[in-house]
Enzyme design. Structure first.
Site, PDB file in Angstrom:
ATOM      1  N   LYS A  51     -28.729  41.591  44.918  1.00 29.21           N
ATOM      2  CA  LYS A  51     -29.617  41.038  45.930  1.00 29.21           C
ATOM      3  C   LYS A  51     -29.386  41.784  47.240  1.00 29.21           C
ATOM      4  O   LYS A  51     -28.426  41.515  47.966  1.00 29.21           O
ATOM      5  CB  LYS A  51     -29.384  39.543  46.157  1.00 29.21           C
ATOM      6  CG  LYS A  51     -30.525  38.916  47.008  1.00 29.21           C
ATOM      7  CD  LYS A  51     -30.099  37.663  47.745  1.00 29.21           C
ATOM      8  CE  LYS A  51     -29.370  37.935  49.026  1.00 29.21           C
ATOM      9  NZ  LYS A  51     -30.207  38.589  50.078  1.00 29.21           N
ATOM     10  N   GLY A  85     -20.165  40.305  53.541  1.00 29.40           N
ATOM     11  CA  GLY A  85     -20.953  39.748  54.631  1.00 29.40           C
ATOM     12  C   GLY A  85     -20.070  38.985  55.594  1.00 29.40           C
ATOM     13  O   GLY A  85     -18.861  39.234  55.703  1.00 29.40           O
ATOM     14  N   SER A  86     -20.665  38.042  56.284  1.00 27.88           N
ATOM     15  CA  SER A  86     -19.953  37.306  57.315  1.00 27.88           C
ATOM     16  C   SER A  86     -18.933  36.353  56.712  1.00 27.88           C
ATOM     17  O   SER A  86     -19.059  35.901  55.565  1.00 27.88           O
ATOM     18  CB  SER A  86     -20.942  36.518  58.184  1.00 27.88           C
ATOM     19  OG  SER A  86     -21.468  35.424  57.456  1.00 27.88           O
ATOM     20  N   THR A  87     -17.932  36.016  57.504  1.00 24.88           N
ATOM     21  CA  THR A  87     -16.915  35.070  57.050  1.00 24.88           C
ATOM     22  C   THR A  87     -17.524  33.693  56.829  1.00 24.88           C
ATOM     23  O   THR A  87     -17.155  32.984  55.876  1.00 24.88           O
ATOM     24  CB  THR A  87     -15.769  35.010  58.069  1.00 24.88           C
ATOM     25  OG1 THR A  87     -15.153  36.312  58.135  1.00 24.88           O
ATOM     26  CG2 THR A  87     -14.714  33.993  57.670  1.00 24.88           C
ATOM     27  N   ALA A  99     -20.613  32.960  55.818  1.00 26.57           N
ATOM     28  CA  ALA A  99     -21.301  32.977  54.526  1.00 26.57           C
ATOM     29  C   ALA A  99     -20.305  33.066  53.382  1.00 26.57           C
ATOM     30  O   ALA A  99     -20.491  32.457  52.319  1.00 26.57           O
ATOM     31  CB  ALA A  99     -22.278  34.150  54.467  1.00 26.57           C
ATOM     32  N   GLY A 100     -19.210  33.799  53.588  1.00 28.91           N
ATOM     33  CA  GLY A 100     -18.184  33.912  52.568  1.00 28.91           C
ATOM     34  C   GLY A 100     -17.544  32.582  52.243  1.00 28.91           C
ATOM     35  O   GLY A 100     -17.240  32.285  51.076  1.00 28.91           O
ATOM     36  N   GLU A 124     -15.577  40.275  50.562  1.00 24.36           N
ATOM     37  CA  GLU A 124     -15.179  41.196  51.629  1.00 24.36           C
ATOM     38  C   GLU A 124     -15.918  40.762  52.874  1.00 24.36           C
ATOM     39  O   GLU A 124     -17.152  40.855  52.945  1.00 24.36           O
ATOM     40  CB  GLU A 124     -15.510  42.643  51.230  1.00 24.36           C
ATOM     41  CG  GLU A 124     -14.842  43.681  52.113  1.00 24.36           C
ATOM     42  CD  GLU A 124     -15.649  44.010  53.351  1.00 24.36           C
ATOM     43  OE1 GLU A 124     -15.222  43.588  54.456  1.00 24.36           O
ATOM     44  OE2 GLU A 124     -16.684  44.660  53.228  1.00 24.36           O
ATOM     45  N   CYS A 154     -17.685  46.382  59.544  1.00 21.34           N
ATOM     46  CA  CYS A 154     -16.643  45.361  59.509  1.00 21.34           C
ATOM     47  C   CYS A 154     -15.271  45.953  59.790  1.00 21.34           C
ATOM     48  O   CYS A 154     -14.365  45.243  60.235  1.00 21.34           O
ATOM     49  CB  CYS A 154     -16.654  44.633  58.171  1.00 21.34           C
ATOM     50  SG  CYS A 154     -16.565  45.738  56.745  1.00 21.34           S
ATOM     51  N   GLU A 174     -15.814  38.831  66.043  1.00 23.72           N
ATOM     52  CA  GLU A 174     -16.494  40.051  65.586  1.00 23.72           C
ATOM     53  C   GLU A 174     -17.850  40.166  66.272  1.00 23.72           C
ATOM     54  O   GLU A 174     -18.727  39.326  66.072  1.00 23.72           O
ATOM     55  CB  GLU A 174     -16.666  40.019  64.065  1.00 23.72           C
ATOM     56  CG  GLU A 174     -17.198  41.318  63.508  1.00 23.72           C
ATOM     57  CD  GLU A 174     -17.232  41.331  61.988  1.00 23.72           C
ATOM     58  OE1 GLU A 174     -16.899  42.371  61.402  1.00 23.72           O
ATOM     59  OE2 GLU A 174     -17.585  40.300  61.393  1.00 23.72           O
TER      60      GLU A 174
END
Length: 477
Positions: free
Chosen positions: A176, A228-230, A232-233, A250, A284, A382
């Site tokens: 995706k 992606g972002s933390t 979303a992770g 990651e 990142c 970030e």
């Protein structure tokens, strides 16, 4: 204007189930450069079904790893021929300077394909161990259907650190792409189709967040690989944890570049410009905190300011450009918001600030803050843009303490004339990927982070093992 009206599912170009579209907008001109279908949950269901069929009943997982590696090597040859096209396409859709696209955005994915094609030719799938009543065969088998959910900043790099090892392992994959950067994924799909990879092994559906969550939650998916972002992770980790689904995450970073007292600043600045500001700061691993010895603080600030101020800002397709636009208006506004925060916190922009370099395009002035502390938000969060913060330290122990005083632990560097001493510093910093007098992500070495920077590792043999399950087979006699 590049227009696609189909999705890549089951080895073929198929009509989407919905009528929604995604417009791809140039960050430089603010004009559309492409349009693709906006994948729906029903489209993801079809993609997972195709991947499931290919894994459960197709030839791919039943081939030897060496056989799969040979096919992946063929894909690498096709990719190499279209490398210039890929570099230009990524620059067009997300604003990466063309020099960076030609140096990294396209070549690094090719390097990963080659690395895993070579590794797969010799990787031991089975090994014999002594057991209590007889030998034990320890076998590694593909984990199954993989959902690869990727961001927009280095789209092919992030696809390939998932796709290349997953393919060699024998998995099937649903990719995706981010809605900001689907065009490069279509080019990749053309290469996959040409390569002879069996139908259904690779499926590509561009979509937004809700459809992406549908993919992550899908019962037909065995593993999720996300970059992606933390924030979303965390959501993906919660979904996978609830379902006991394997995942590799990651996530973000706020990496520190430690300038030691013996550093030769002029020679360091050329490499640091890449480590700190690669891809317009949208990386990142960007070394966005510059830690300087108190006795050389002003000298370091001047050197960093001169380096950043000397980077031309403009059209990303121009080879002379050092800093291009950010990917979207929301990203431009986010980064400018952090510049305001830094000023409000008492830091001083010695280069850059809030004046935009161009009237058109999502540009932000590359900015260097002096007079900063590690407690400020600009030093802790970030930013994901061309904003650097120079922070003083008292001694090397203090530098290591500041480098480690962060919720992230993805990357870092140390800059010194004594490489062995730099290695001593590197061993003390809690970061997954580190550099002494440079920063590199090597295909042969594990990549990932400590703390809030993620779970698991990609690249290297470790990245291949992430797509394999262990099976122990004991036998009598």
């Amino acid at each position: 204007m590049r227009q696609h009206d189909t999705l890549f599912i089951g080895g073929d170009w198929v009509a989407p189930s919905g009528t929604g579209t995604i417009d791809v907008v140039s960050p430089h001109t603010e004009e559309p450069v492409g349009r693709v279908p906006d994948g729906t949950p029903a489209d993801m269901d079809r993609a997972v079904a195709a991947a499931r069929q290919a894994f459960d009943h197709g030839p791919w997982p039943r081939m030897t790893m060496a056989e799969r590696a040979a096919v992946v090597g063929g894909l690498a040859e096709i990719y190499e021929a279209r490398q210039p096209e890929m570099a230009g396409l990524i620059t067009e859709e997300m604003g990466s300077p063309i020099t960076f696209s030609q140096m990294a955005q396209a070549p690094q994915p090719l390097g990963m394909l080659r690395y895993y094609a070579e590794l797969g030719r010799t990787f031991a799938v089975e090994e014999e161990r002594p057991g209590t009543f007889g030998p034990v065969t320890v076998r590694r088998e593909p984990v199954g259907v993989v959902a690869a959910v990727v961001p927009w900043n280095v789209p092919q790099f992030v696809i390939m650190i998932k796709l290349a090892p997953a393919l060699v392992a024998g998995c099937t994959v649903v990719v995706k792409p981010a809605p900001e950067t689907p065009l490069d994924a279509y080019l990749l799909a053309e290469m996959v189709k040409e390569s002879g990879i069996p139908d259904g092994v690779v499926n590509i559906v561009a979509a937004g967040r809700e459809t992406g969550e549908h993919l992550v939650s899908h019962p037909g998916v065995d593993k999720v690989a996300f970059t992606g972002s933390t924030a979303a992770g965390r959501r993906i980790a919660a979904i996978c944890g609830e379902r006991l689904k394997r995942c590799t995450l990651e996530l973000g970073g706020k990496s520190a570049a430690i300038i030691l007292d013996d550093c030769d600043l002029p020679s360091a600045m050329g490499f640091l410009s890449i480590a700190a500001l690669m891809n317009n700061g949208q990386a990142c691993v960007a070394q966005s905190r510059i830690l300087a010895p108190r006795g050389r603080y002003d000298e370091v600030v001047d050197a960093v300011a001169s380096m950043v101020g000397g980077m031309p800002v403009g059209d990303p397709a121009d080879p002379a450009t050092g800093i291009g636009p950010l990917v979207a208006r929301r990203q431009q506004e986010r980064v400018e918001g952090y510049i305001r925060i830094g000023i409000a916190e008492g830091a001083k922009p010695v280069v850059g600030g809030l004046e935009r370099p161009h009237d058109r395009g999502w540009y932000v002035a590359p900015t260097v803050f002096a007079g900063a502390t590690n407690e400020m938000r600009i030093a802790r969060e970030e930013i994901f843009g061309p904003v650097l913060t120079v922070i003083p330290y008292e001694d090397e122990a203090d530098a290591v303490r500041i480098a480690n005083d962060n919720d992230y632990g993805l990357a870092g560097t140390v800059w010194t004339s004594d490489t062995e001493h730099g290695m001593d510093i590197a061993r003390r910093v809690h970061a997954g990927t580190y550099g002494v007098n440079l920063f590199m992500i090597e295909p042969s070495s594990p990549f990932g982070g400590f703390k809030n920077s993620g779970i698991g590792r990609e690249l290297g043999p470790e990245g291949l093992s992430a797509y394999l399950e262990y099976k122990s087979i004991a036998r009598l006699g």
